[in-house]
Design a protein around this motif. Sequence first.
Motif, PDB file in Angstrom:
ATOM      1  N   ALA A  51      38.038 152.393  32.760  1.00  0.00           N
ATOM      2  CA  ALA A  51      36.878 152.736  33.581  1.00  0.00           C
ATOM      3  C   ALA A  51      36.495 151.573  34.489  1.00  0.00           C
ATOM      4  O   ALA A  51      36.174 151.777  35.671  1.00  0.00           O
ATOM      5  N   MET A  52      36.522 150.365  33.970  1.00  0.00           N
ATOM      6  CA  MET A  52      36.180 149.199  34.790  1.00  0.00           C
ATOM      7  C   MET A  52      37.186 148.992  35.920  1.00  0.00           C
ATOM      8  O   MET A  52      36.802 148.636  37.042  1.00  0.00           O
ATOM      9  N   MET A  53      38.457 149.236  35.644  1.00  0.00           N
ATOM     10  CA  MET A  53      39.471 149.110  36.698  1.00  0.00           C
ATOM     11  C   MET A  53      39.211 150.117  37.820  1.00  0.00           C
ATOM     12  O   MET A  53      39.309 149.780  38.997  1.00  0.00           O
ATOM     13  N   VAL A  54      38.866 151.337  37.450  1.00  0.00           N
ATOM     14  CA  VAL A  54      38.551 152.362  38.446  1.00  0.00           C
ATOM     15  C   VAL A  54      37.342 151.931  39.271  1.00  0.00           C
ATOM     16  O   VAL A  54      37.365 151.996  40.504  1.00  0.00           O
ATOM     17  N   LEU A  55      36.294 151.457  38.592  1.00  0.00           N
ATOM     18  CA  LEU A  55      35.075 151.074  39.303  1.00  0.00           C
ATOM     19  C   LEU A  55      35.285 149.853  40.191  1.00  0.00           C
ATOM     20  O   LEU A  55      34.744 149.779  41.297  1.00  0.00           O
ATOM     21  N   LYS A  56      36.073 148.899  39.733  1.00  0.00           N
ATOM     22  CA  LYS A  56      36.355 147.720  40.565  1.00  0.00           C
ATOM     23  C   LYS A  56      37.112 148.112  41.826  1.00  0.00           C
ATOM     24  O   LYS A  56      36.840 147.597  42.917  1.00  0.00           O
ATOM     25  N   ARG A  57      38.064 149.047  41.679  1.00  0.00           N
ATOM     26  CA  ARG A  57      38.807 149.518  42.850  1.00  0.00           C
ATOM     27  C   ARG A  57      37.869 150.236  43.809  1.00  0.00           C
ATOM     28  O   ARG A  57      37.887 149.978  45.019  1.00  0.00           O
ATOM     29  N   GLU A  58      37.024 151.120  43.290  1.00  0.00           N
ATOM     30  CA  GLU A  58      36.075 151.855  44.127  1.00  0.00           C
ATOM     31  C   GLU A  58      35.086 150.909  44.803  1.00  0.00           C
ATOM     32  O   GLU A  58      34.720 151.108  45.962  1.00  0.00           O
ATOM     33  N   HIS A  59      34.672 149.876  44.088  1.00  0.00           N
ATOM     34  CA  HIS A  59      33.740 148.886  44.645  1.00  0.00           C
ATOM     35  C   HIS A  59      34.393 148.167  45.821  1.00  0.00           C
ATOM     36  O   HIS A  59      33.779 148.015  46.889  1.00  0.00           O
ATOM     37  N   ARG A  60      35.624 147.738  45.637  1.00  0.00           N
ATOM     38  CA  ARG A  60      36.353 147.050  46.714  1.00  0.00           C
ATOM     39  C   ARG A  60      36.524 147.959  47.927  1.00  0.00           C
ATOM     40  O   ARG A  60      36.276 147.557  49.072  1.00  0.00           O
ATOM     41  N   LEU A  61      36.912 149.219  47.688  1.00  0.00           N
ATOM     42  CA  LEU A  61      37.110 150.163  48.786  1.00  0.00           C
ATOM     43  C   LEU A  61      35.801 150.444  49.522  1.00  0.00           C
ATOM     44  O   LEU A  61      35.784 150.540  50.751  1.00  0.00           O
ATOM     45  N   GLU A  62      34.713 150.551  48.786  1.00  0.00           N
ATOM     46  CA  GLU A  62      33.420 150.809  49.409  1.00  0.00           C
ATOM     47  C   GLU A  62      32.971 149.605  50.248  1.00  0.00           C
ATOM     48  O   GLU A  62      32.429 149.782  51.340  1.00  0.00           O
ATOM     49  N   LEU A  63      33.201 148.387  49.746  1.00  0.00           N
ATOM     50  CA  LEU A  63      32.869 147.195  50.531  1.00  0.00           C
ATOM     51  C   LEU A  63      33.670 147.159  51.826  1.00  0.00           C
ATOM     52  O   LEU A  63      33.125 146.866  52.896  1.00  0.00           O
ATOM     53  N   GLU A  64      34.956 147.466  51.736  1.00  0.00           N
ATOM     54  CA  GLU A  64      35.807 147.490  52.927  1.00  0.00           C
ATOM     55  C   GLU A  64      35.319 148.543  53.914  1.00  0.00           C
ATOM     56  O   GLU A  64      35.273 148.312  55.117  1.00  0.00           O
ATOM     57  N   TYR A  65      34.931 149.705  53.398  1.00  0.00           N
ATOM     58  CA  TYR A  65      34.440 150.770  54.256  1.00  0.00           C
ATOM     59  C   TYR A  65      33.156 150.350  54.968  1.00  0.00           C
ATOM     60  O   TYR A  65      33.011 150.556  56.174  1.00  0.00           O
ATOM     61  N   GLN A  66      32.226 149.763  54.212  1.00  0.00           N
ATOM     62  CA  GLN A  66      30.953 149.357  54.808  1.00  0.00           C
ATOM     63  C   GLN A  66      31.132 148.239  55.835  1.00  0.00           C
ATOM     64  O   GLN A  66      30.440 148.206  56.842  1.00  0.00           O
ATOM     65  N   GLU A  67      32.062 147.326  55.568  1.00  0.00           N
ATOM     66  CA  GLU A  67      32.328 146.257  56.531  1.00  0.00           C
ATOM     67  C   GLU A  67      32.951 146.808  57.800  1.00  0.00           C
ATOM     68  O   GLU A  67      32.713 146.298  58.895  1.00  0.00           O
ATOM     69  N   GLY A  68      33.751 147.848  57.664  1.00  0.00           N
ATOM     70  CA  GLY A  68      34.364 148.488  58.830  1.00  0.00           C
ATOM     71  C   GLY A  68      33.377 149.242  59.690  1.00  0.00           C
ATOM     72  O   GLY A  68      33.608 149.473  60.866  1.00  0.00           O
ATOM     73  N   GLN A  69      32.245 149.618  59.116  1.00  0.00           N
ATOM     74  CA  GLN A  69      31.216 150.354  59.848  1.00  0.00           C
ATOM     75  C   GLN A  69      30.423 149.434  60.773  1.00  0.00           C
ATOM     76  O   GLN A  69      29.779 149.886  61.703  1.00  0.00           O
ATOM     77  N   ASN A  70      30.441 148.143  60.500  1.00  0.00           N
ATOM     78  CA  ASN A  70      29.653 147.184  61.292  1.00  0.00           C
ATOM     79  C   ASN A  70      30.389 146.702  62.504  1.00  0.00           C
ATOM     80  O   ASN A  70      31.454 146.671  62.757  1.00  0.00           O
TER      81      ASN A  70
END
Length: 70
Positions: A51-70
């Motif tokens: 579960a932590m591996m899944v969440l860490k991956r999702e966290h990284r992807l979400e950070l990348e997505y949010q940085e791309g929005q700026n």
Amino acid sequence: MRTMYDVQQLLKRFGIFIYVGNRLWDIELMMIELRQLHESDVIEKNDFVNAMMVLKREHRLELEYQEGQN
């Protein structure tokens, strides 16, 4: 366990429903809840690690997505 939905279903088995409204915060809160379940020996180590591996991956992807929005 492969998706954030799977992690949500795991938490749901323990009566934990998380929705803050911000995906990044949801993921971080899920991590906190998982750690507490693990420290209390409520979930197995294998489930915790997956579960932590899944969440860490999702966290990284979400950070990348949010940085791309700026």
